[in-house]
Design an enzyme around this catalytic site. Sequence first.
Site, mmCIF file in Angstrom:
data_model
loop_
_atom_site.group_PDB
_atom_site.id
_atom_site.type_symbol
_atom_site.label_atom_id
_atom_site.label_comp_id
_atom_site.label_asym_id
_atom_site.label_seq_id
_atom_site.Cartn_x
_atom_site.Cartn_y
_atom_site.Cartn_z
ATOM 1 N N ARG A 1 102.589 -47.740 101.287
ATOM 2 C CA ARG A 1 102.529 -47.676 99.808
ATOM 3 C C ARG A 1 102.078 -46.262 99.434
ATOM 4 N NH1 ARG A 1 100.318 -53.152 97.001
ATOM 5 N NH2 ARG A 1 101.408 -52.252 95.214
ATOM 6 N N ARG B 1 93.213 -62.896 92.575
ATOM 7 C CA ARG B 1 93.361 -61.522 92.077
ATOM 8 C C ARG B 1 94.308 -61.497 90.875
ATOM 9 N NH1 ARG B 1 95.650 -57.506 96.014
ATOM 10 N NH2 ARG B 1 95.665 -56.365 94.040
ATOM 11 N N CYS C 1 98.109 -55.088 97.985
ATOM 12 C CA CYS C 1 98.803 -55.971 98.942
ATOM 13 C C CYS C 1 99.542 -55.136 99.985
ATOM 14 C CB CYS C 1 99.801 -56.854 98.206
ATOM 15 S SG CYS C 1 99.010 -57.947 97.033
ATOM 16 N N LYS D 1 98.645 -59.283 84.221
ATOM 17 C CA LYS D 1 97.763 -58.567 85.159
ATOM 18 C C LYS D 1 98.165 -57.085 85.237
ATOM 19 C CE LYS D 1 98.513 -58.401 89.859
ATOM 20 N NZ LYS D 1 98.417 -57.068 90.444
ATOM 21 N N ASN D 2 99.466 -56.819 85.429
ATOM 22 C CA ASN D 2 99.884 -55.439 85.694
ATOM 23 C C ASN D 2 99.901 -54.556 84.450
ATOM 24 O OD1 ASN D 2 99.952 -56.052 88.336
ATOM 25 N ND2 ASN D 2 102.171 -56.355 88.452
ATOM 26 N N ASP E 1 108.041 -59.265 92.455
ATOM 27 C CA ASP E 1 106.829 -60.090 92.451
ATOM 28 C C ASP E 1 107.136 -61.575 92.283
ATOM 29 O OD1 ASP E 1 104.861 -57.587 90.694
ATOM 30 O OD2 ASP E 1 105.446 -57.799 92.789
HETATM 31 C C1 EPZ Z 1 103.456 -52.211 91.070
HETATM 32 O O1 EPZ Z 1 103.045 -51.704 92.320
HETATM 33 C C2 EPZ Z 1 102.862 -53.600 90.968
HETATM 34 N N1 EPZ Z 1 101.402 -53.506 91.019
HETATM 35 C C3 EPZ Z 1 103.363 -54.479 92.102
HETATM 36 O O2 EPZ Z 1 102.902 -55.798 91.826
HETATM 37 C C4 EPZ Z 1 104.886 -54.512 92.080
HETATM 38 O O3 EPZ Z 1 105.343 -55.181 93.246
HETATM 39 C C5 EPZ Z 1 105.463 -53.094 92.047
HETATM 40 O O4 EPZ Z 1 104.883 -52.328 90.981
HETATM 41 C C6 EPZ Z 1 106.971 -53.100 91.826
HETATM 42 O O5 EPZ Z 1 107.264 -53.733 90.612
HETATM 43 C C7 EPZ Z 1 100.748 -53.171 89.881
HETATM 44 O O6 EPZ Z 1 101.360 -52.951 88.847
HETATM 45 C C8 EPZ Z 1 99.258 -53.084 89.977
HETATM 46 P P1 EPZ Z 1 105.879 -48.975 92.818
HETATM 47 P P2 EPZ Z 1 103.282 -50.120 92.639
HETATM 48 O O7 EPZ Z 1 105.187 -47.668 92.742
HETATM 49 O O8 EPZ Z 1 103.111 -49.333 91.411
HETATM 50 C C9 EPZ Z 1 107.780 -46.634 96.505
HETATM 51 C C10 EPZ Z 1 101.770 -57.817 92.131
HETATM 52 O O9 EPZ Z 1 102.079 -58.761 92.845
HETATM 53 N N2 EPZ Z 1 106.900 -45.530 96.091
HETATM 54 O O10 EPZ Z 1 106.778 -49.384 91.705
HETATM 55 O O11 EPZ Z 1 102.470 -49.777 93.835
HETATM 56 C C11 EPZ Z 1 106.997 -47.824 97.032
HETATM 57 O O12 EPZ Z 1 106.702 -47.665 98.402
HETATM 58 C C12 EPZ Z 1 101.914 -56.407 92.663
HETATM 59 O O13 EPZ Z 1 101.378 -57.905 90.940
HETATM 60 C C13 EPZ Z 1 107.018 -44.310 96.728
HETATM 61 O O14 EPZ Z 1 107.837 -44.149 97.638
HETATM 62 O O15 EPZ Z 1 104.819 -50.127 93.054
HETATM 63 C C14 EPZ Z 1 107.952 -48.961 96.763
HETATM 64 O O16 EPZ Z 1 108.917 -49.002 97.811
HETATM 65 C C15 EPZ Z 1 102.286 -56.386 94.120
HETATM 66 N N3 EPZ Z 1 106.215 -43.280 96.348
HETATM 67 C C16 EPZ Z 1 108.652 -48.554 95.479
HETATM 68 O O17 EPZ Z 1 108.459 -47.138 95.357
HETATM 69 C C17 EPZ Z 1 105.298 -43.432 95.332
HETATM 70 O O18 EPZ Z 1 104.599 -42.444 95.009
HETATM 71 C C18 EPZ Z 1 108.090 -49.227 94.219
HETATM 72 O O19 EPZ Z 1 106.685 -49.021 94.204
HETATM 73 C C19 EPZ Z 1 105.189 -44.681 94.689
HETATM 74 C C20 EPZ Z 1 106.008 -45.711 95.074
#
Ligand code: EPZ
Length: 428
Positions: A122, A397, A117, A22-23, A305
């Site tokens: 976020r 999803r 989610c 998916k991702n 995840d």
């Molecule tokens: C991706 O989300 C995945 N979604 C999520 O999977 C997954 O949990 C996550 O990566 C971590 O592996 C998709 O790929 C569509 P991040 P993403 O940016 O990109 C902070 C699922 O179940 N952060 O790696 O939104 C954030 O708050 C979903 O498939 C900032 O602070 O996650 C978090 O604490 C749920 N500023 C951490 O970084 C930013 O600009 C990691 O977030 C971006 C992120």
Amino acid sequence: MEKIIVNGGNRLKGEVSVSGAKNAAVAILPAVLLCDEICRIENVPSISDVNVIVRILYELGASVKVIDNSTVEIDPSGINSFMLPASMSTKMRASSYFIGAMLGRFNRAKVAPPGGCDFGVRPIDQHIKGFETLGATVTIDGGMVNAYAKELIGGSVYLDKVSVGATVNIMLAAVKAKGLTVIENAAREPHIVDLANFLNSMGADIMGAGTNVIKIRGVNYLHSTTYSIIPDQIEAGTYMIAAAITGGELLIKNVIPKHLESISAKLEEVGATIEEFDEAVRVKMDGRPKCCNVLTMPHPGFPTDMQPQMTTLLALADGVSIMTEGVWDNRFKYVDQLTLMGAKVKVDGKVAVITGVEFLSAAPVRATDLRAGAAMILAGLAADGQTEIDNIEFIDRGYDNIVEKLSAVGADIKRREFIDPNERRAAI
Ligand code: EPZ
């Protein structure tokens, strides 16, 4: 509305085939926008998040040919809009990737902030930091993210936090920028590597994906490609836990065992037997799982995840386990639902103390997000009695045919349509 009904107690036995990731799919499909010719994408999972993105590409003017239920052919030449209204973008997190893709193609993007989610805040500050490094001006007003660059010029960005989304988005914006872009403290997930391989298959020049330093040398033209998406690491991990939690034995096919290393290690720690093959893993569990401690971290750590699914397994373990959520601020919302089934879990911020119980008992529960929904199914598979799971649109999803795949290996699971009493009144 539909619910999933699970009658627990069956040991799962047989073979499950994993679908495309998916991702990876939700990053690769927006990236098609950057191509100057037609792209054929294979092993696309049949899930609602993908359907939404394909729909968005179509609404933006791309021509989309569905070859079969896991192959699409997309000609992005008809896309002439750099705008993504809220009606399209708030359904999921991955819509934020249209900012990087549109910026990369049009030097402009106007996208409503993404959904996704609810794990607490976020933000997209690291995405914006990357776009600004490339020379874009980014403002957020009127509920839209506005990005504009006279010209995108490569630069070096150090991510304050390891972010999958920011790494993807900066890569998309940089692939046609002038000169060299370096992303430091980049995410290393398998889907990052898959996106880089997809872009390189069209003629991009990306090195280092999978490490924490990714170098992107801008190119002017991306030619057509046929690309097959990698298997879904988290779907595979979910079925590995399905085998373990039911005391069964599953051969999980169409996987890349290397992507599952942290999950396999933890399952062996709780007593499962894992056998690795070239493109499959066999998971066997006899008796009750042992307790263990887990810390979720960016790849190659234990995936966040997989946190709800692993917590659910540990809820039945012999002893006390500690689950620490190392990525999200608030990813334990589902624990209330697990408690309804008899689990003993105490949450304090990012730490959950899980006191294993011998049995879970069926109860009406709901999915609080995508992976939590999968965890409710796993709990239902192990619980005594009939578990009804509501809000299953979350599960759809990210899981391709999960009911069919589980019933094919012995689970008593089905979807059932329920008329909401309010809907019934309205219907009269
Ligand atoms: C991706 O989300 C995945 N979604 C999520 O999977 C997954 O949990 C996550 O990566 C971590 O592996 C998709 O790929 C569509 P991040 P993403 O940016 O990109 C902070 C699922 O179940 N952060 O790696 O939104 C954030 O708050 C979903 O498939 C900032 O602070 O996650 C978090 O604490 C749920 N500023 C951490 O970084 C930013 O600009 C990691 O977030 C971006 C992120």
